[in-house]
Design a protein around this motif. Structure first.
Motif, PDB file in Angstrom:
ATOM      1  N   THR B 332      20.417   3.060 -13.691  1.00 55.29           N
ATOM      2  CA  THR B 332      19.043   3.389 -14.690  1.00 55.29           C
ATOM      3  C   THR B 332      18.743   2.416 -15.914  1.00 55.29           C
ATOM      4  N   LYS B 336      23.050   1.233 -22.198  1.00 54.46           N
ATOM      5  CA  LYS B 336      23.486   1.885 -22.805  1.00 54.46           C
ATOM      6  C   LYS B 336      23.872   3.570 -22.712  1.00 54.46           C
ATOM      7  N   GLY B 337      22.391   3.805 -22.476  1.00 54.00           N
ATOM      8  CA  GLY B 337      21.505   5.202 -23.088  1.00 54.00           C
ATOM      9  C   GLY B 337      22.433   6.194 -21.602  1.00 54.00           C
ATOM     10  N   GLU B 338      22.103   5.528 -20.288  1.00 52.32           N
ATOM     11  CA  GLU B 338      22.036   6.604 -19.066  1.00 52.32           C
ATOM     12  C   GLU B 338      23.269   5.829 -18.204  1.00 52.32           C
ATOM     13  N   GLY B 339      23.905   4.915 -18.320  1.00 53.37           N
ATOM     14  CA  GLY B 339      24.510   4.744 -17.330  1.00 53.37           C
ATOM     15  C   GLY B 339      25.966   4.596 -18.097  1.00 53.37           C
ATOM     16  N   LEU B 340      27.015   4.692 -18.699  1.00 54.88           N
ATOM     17  CA  LEU B 340      27.763   4.122 -19.030  1.00 54.88           C
ATOM     18  C   LEU B 340      28.110   5.571 -20.311  1.00 54.88           C
ATOM     19  N   ILE B 341      29.363   6.032 -20.345  1.00 56.72           N
ATOM     20  CA  ILE B 341      30.320   6.515 -21.603  1.00 56.72           C
ATOM     21  C   ILE B 341      30.662   5.367 -22.273  1.00 56.72           C
ATOM     22  N   LEU B 342      29.709   4.474 -22.938  1.00 56.05           N
ATOM     23  CA  LEU B 342      30.512   3.795 -24.146  1.00 56.05           C
ATOM     24  C   LEU B 342      32.092   3.720 -24.834  1.00 56.05           C
TER      25      LEU B 342
END
Lengths: 318, 493
Positions: B332, B336-342
């Protein structure tokens, strides 16, 4: 990064990770100095038995909090399950203790499922949804006997809370079993990984192909089951069903979870931390009881302990 | 005498310079149009004037005197008002409360509501905006919210009004009344900086036109001295400087076909084919509907009309989980918002979408998982000291590679890349391009959304252009030209 700042960060990290554990050890030392009976076998057994019962709520709460939610109904579910299992565990009913236990736990499962559906599928904020079921569960508790206590429980049932296998209290055995299962669930299965993912970033978890709604729903079921299990054990221990069982236990459960370093924002936390939290609160309560500290003063002390522990944990946040 | 004069404005974000010394002069009583492609630096430059960003170098002169603008409130007191592209009203407050937010008329410390509503009524009447000052902001249409935002800027008696794509959400009638307001402001010697992609509007109201490209000033002209074609040429007229390691892979059979896909308000009647070995570029202005189409293909939204065929068979994507199962991956645009679990570790992020492959009788097999992660880290050359560190501790480029690794590990047949190199340094960019080429060379296919023209042209085998939610053209690699693509982007505007 120079070594100085690195050391400082390590110290902060250390305080944040092990602060509660060190606090627990210090607490035990202080109470033992004040009263030599504190570390006696009888008292340890008592602490573990109570910690096992109250701790079940905190274990369930850990699952919920890891997803970024909260379950305010744990105390009420505990009371509700206690009452319903007591009703069916009466000597006069002639039912097997396991049946009574299952009915109690079944109540928690149903209310937990209701919570889960509200929060995940119907998009009710967790705080509101579980506040609602807290009230519903309390109502159900009073309904069954119009608020009268239920005495005369079968011996088999009372054994769940008061009995021992060898030197080890049955509640402690149950707790140990629950802990093993929860450790495996949380750290060894996809399900556990998904719980952390959902709490860490709901959108990203969804895009990663996780059925986020099902995960969120399920943690409330776990919380309901464990709370009601605690309710049944507690009722068996006090040998009669009373409607006040579990009153206010949700605050202790939340305190145990946050003392253990689990973030209320979700996605970050540890189960062993919750165990430390459970023991810390229980050791504190029992120790203060033994010293004859009034309940009111105990509340004040507990409040400061919770805030202090979370403050320590916050040190590493930046 | 100029109203405001910018000289040599430079601005960097995270070490990447996005404005390379830009000059701009605004004369009182005029409209100065600011044009350029996505990412040319228009909004950043305006945010420097409005005090949202501080410039790293350069001077700002107002009435010939140097000023420093450190915050939006300082900009406001200097008489600068900005209407942002993304509206941010306080939704639960009334129109009047929003317009006078932070400068409410008061009496003895209390808000003087009678005066507040009277002043708002006067203002809206004067501007011929038929909105009740007591309406809650959230009850208004987006267009009306936009008009309120404009009224707010005017009510500040600003001498300089910056409008960042003010007409993107309003109808033609409202555009007319906006332009009437602008004429009125001009008559009062207010200077307006107007950002828009819409050529028609620019030539209707602009007195001067400035074009920015890649953070540098191309030129400023009086509006009467330029035409449409010149502007487009100036906006895109750069050489393809960056290097793309494009290797043409043999194009195979159709793997994905989209037929007449529509979703109200997002995209209309979209059709295209995707072949094995192909990188298909999807190009358009921000808001043209590119991402929206991809979200439907990935099962995040459901199209109302049309069909999606995978290897010739019609499919229905109910959820991302469903799309992943069918061999689609979606990198995406919002890492940070939709790609990874920070807060989660690099390790766990990498296997998140493919966990089921590492499970035996319900238990995750650590050894198998580690091996797979190590392979990806090596293949994608992810620079990380400790896989147990939270993924948020990595640089942007490495984070993006973790996202790629996460999808590669699922073994997808089609990958959708949405702005794959946004905010990534040049070195990592080239590596990501290489990964994309290797991937299609194995007989897979890629759809790539890109707002960077050199990237789209450098990497794609074919480009589809969307304009205002509709397909406006398709070009094969040998037909690529920036002019043609930009013309298509503006086709339905």
């Amino acid at each position: 990064m120079n070594t100085n700042t690195k050391k400082r960060i390590d110290a902060k990290q250390f305080a944040s990770t092990y602060g509660s554990l060190i606090g627990l050890v210090l607490l035990i030392i202080v109470f033992t100095i004040l009263n030599s009976r504190y570390l006696g076998w009888a008292n340890i057994r008592n602490i573990l038995r109570m910690a096992s019962i109250n701790g079940l709520l905190a274990i369930g709460m850990t699952f919920v909090v890891l997803t970024g939610g909260i379950d305010l109904s744990v105390g009420a579910m505990m009371g509700c399950a206690g009452m319903y299992s007591a009703y069916f565990a009466q000597e006069s009913m002639g039912l097997h203790w396991a049946v009574a236990l299952l009915i109690g736990v079944g109540m928690g499962l149903v209310i937990g499922l209701f919570n889960g559906v509200c929060v995940s599928y119907l998009k009710v904020p967790a705080f509101v949804g579980t506040l609602g079921s807290m009230s519903i569960a309390q109502g159900l508790t009073f309904l069954i006997t119009k608020a009268k206590p239920i005495p005369g429980l079968s011996e088999g049932f009372k054994n769940i809370g008061g009995g021992s296998v060898g030197p080890i209290p049955i509640p402690v055995i149950i707790m140990a079993g629950v802990l093993i299962i929860c450790f495996i669930l949380l750290y060894k299965t996809r399900y556990g990984r998904y719980i952390f993912a959902v709490g860490g970033n709901l959108n990203a978890a969804h895009v990663s192909g996780i059925n986020t709604k099902r995960i969120i729903c399920s943690v409330y079921v776990i919380s309901g089951v464990l709370s009601s299990l605690a309710g049944a054990i507690m009722t068996a221990r006090v040998t009669s069903g009373v409607t006040s069982t579990g009153d206010g236990y949700e605050t202790d459960a939340i305190a145990m979870v946050v003392i253990g370093g689990t973030s209320l924002a979700g996605g970050k936390g540890r189960l062993w931390g919750t165990i430390v939290g459970i023991l810390l609160i229980q050791c504190l309560t029992t120790g203060l009881d033994m010293m004859g500290v009034s309940y009111y003063l105990q509340l004040i002390i507990k409040g400061f302990v919770v805030i202090g522990a979370v403050m320590l944990d916050g040190l590493s946040a930046d | 005498m100029s109203l405001i004069e910018l000289k040599g404005i430079k601005k960097s974000f995270y070490g990447v310079e996005v404005l390379h010394g830009v000059d701009l002069t605004l004369r009182p009583g005029t409209v100065h149009a600011l044009m350029g492609e996505n990412g040319a630096g228009k909004s950043t430059l305006m945010k420097v004037i409005a005090g949202v960003h501080k410039c790293d170098e350069g001077t700002i002169l107002m009435d010939g005197k140097e000023v420093r603008i450190n915050s939006p409130s300082e900009a406001q007191s200097l008489g600068i008002a900005m209407i942002h592209q993304e509206l941010s009203p306080v939704r639960e407050m009334t129109v009047a409360e929003n317009i006078f937010l932070g400068r409410e008329p008061s009496r003895m410390g209390f808000i003087d509501y009678r005066k507040l509503y009277a002043q708002t009524s006067d203002l809206l009447e004067k501007l011929r905006i038929p909105i009740n000052p007591k309406s809650k902001m959230k009850s208004l249409r987006v267009a009306d919210q936009q008009m309120v935002e404009i009224a707010k800027a005017i009510s500040q008696n600003a001498r300089i009004v910056i409008m960042d794509e003010p007409t993107s959400a309003i109808t033609d009638n409202e555009v007319d009344s906006l332009f009437a307001m602008i004429e009125d402001m001009k008559a009062h010697d207010v200077g307006i900086i107007y950002i828009s992609h819409k050529m028609g509007e620019i030539f209707r109201i602009a007195d001067d036109i400035t074009v920015l490209r890649d953070g540098t000033l191309v030129n400023t002209w009086p509006a009467s001295e330029v035409d449409n074609d010149t502007l487009i040429k100036q906006m895109v007229g750069r050489e393809l400087k960056e290097q793309f390691p494009k290797v043409a892979a043999p194009i195979g059979e159709t793997v994905l076909e989209v037929k007449n896909l529509s979703l109200t308000g997002q995209y209309e009647d979209i059709s295209f084919e995707l072949h094995r070995g192909e990188i298909l570029g999807l190009v358009g202005l921000v808001g043209a509907g590119r991402t929206e189409v991809m979200r439907s293909i990935f099962g995040m939204t459901q199209p109302e009309k049309g069909e999606i065929l995978l290897n010739g068979k019609p499919v229905h994507m109910k959820s991302p989980a469903d799309a992943i199962k069918k061999g689609i991956a979606y990198v995406t645009e919002d890492r940070k918002g939709e790609g990874l679990i920070l807060p989660m570790s690099v390790f766990k992020n990498t296997t998140l979408s493919a966990l089921k492959d590492f499970v035996k009788t319900g238990i995750i097999q650590d050894v198998k998982e580690s091996k797979a992660v190590d392979e990806q880290v090596k293949a994608l050359r992810i620079k990380v000291n400790n896989l147990k560190l939270p993924v948020k501790s990595l640089s942007g480029g490495n984070q993006q590679k973790v996202v790629l690794a996460k999808w590669m590990i699922t073994g997808p047949d089609i990958m959708i890349f949405d702005e794959p190199t946004r905010g990534i340094d040049v070195g990592a960019k080239a590596e990501i391009y290489k990964i994309m080429c290797d991937y299609v060379a194995q007989g897979h296919a890629i759809i790539m959304i890109s707002s960077e023209m050199p990237e789209a042209m450098g990497m794609s085998d074919r480009i589809i252009v969307l304009s205002n939610h509709k397909c406006s053209g398709e070009l094969d690699r040998q037909e690529f030209s920036q002019e043609a693509i930009v013309q298509m982007q503006f086709k339905y505007m």
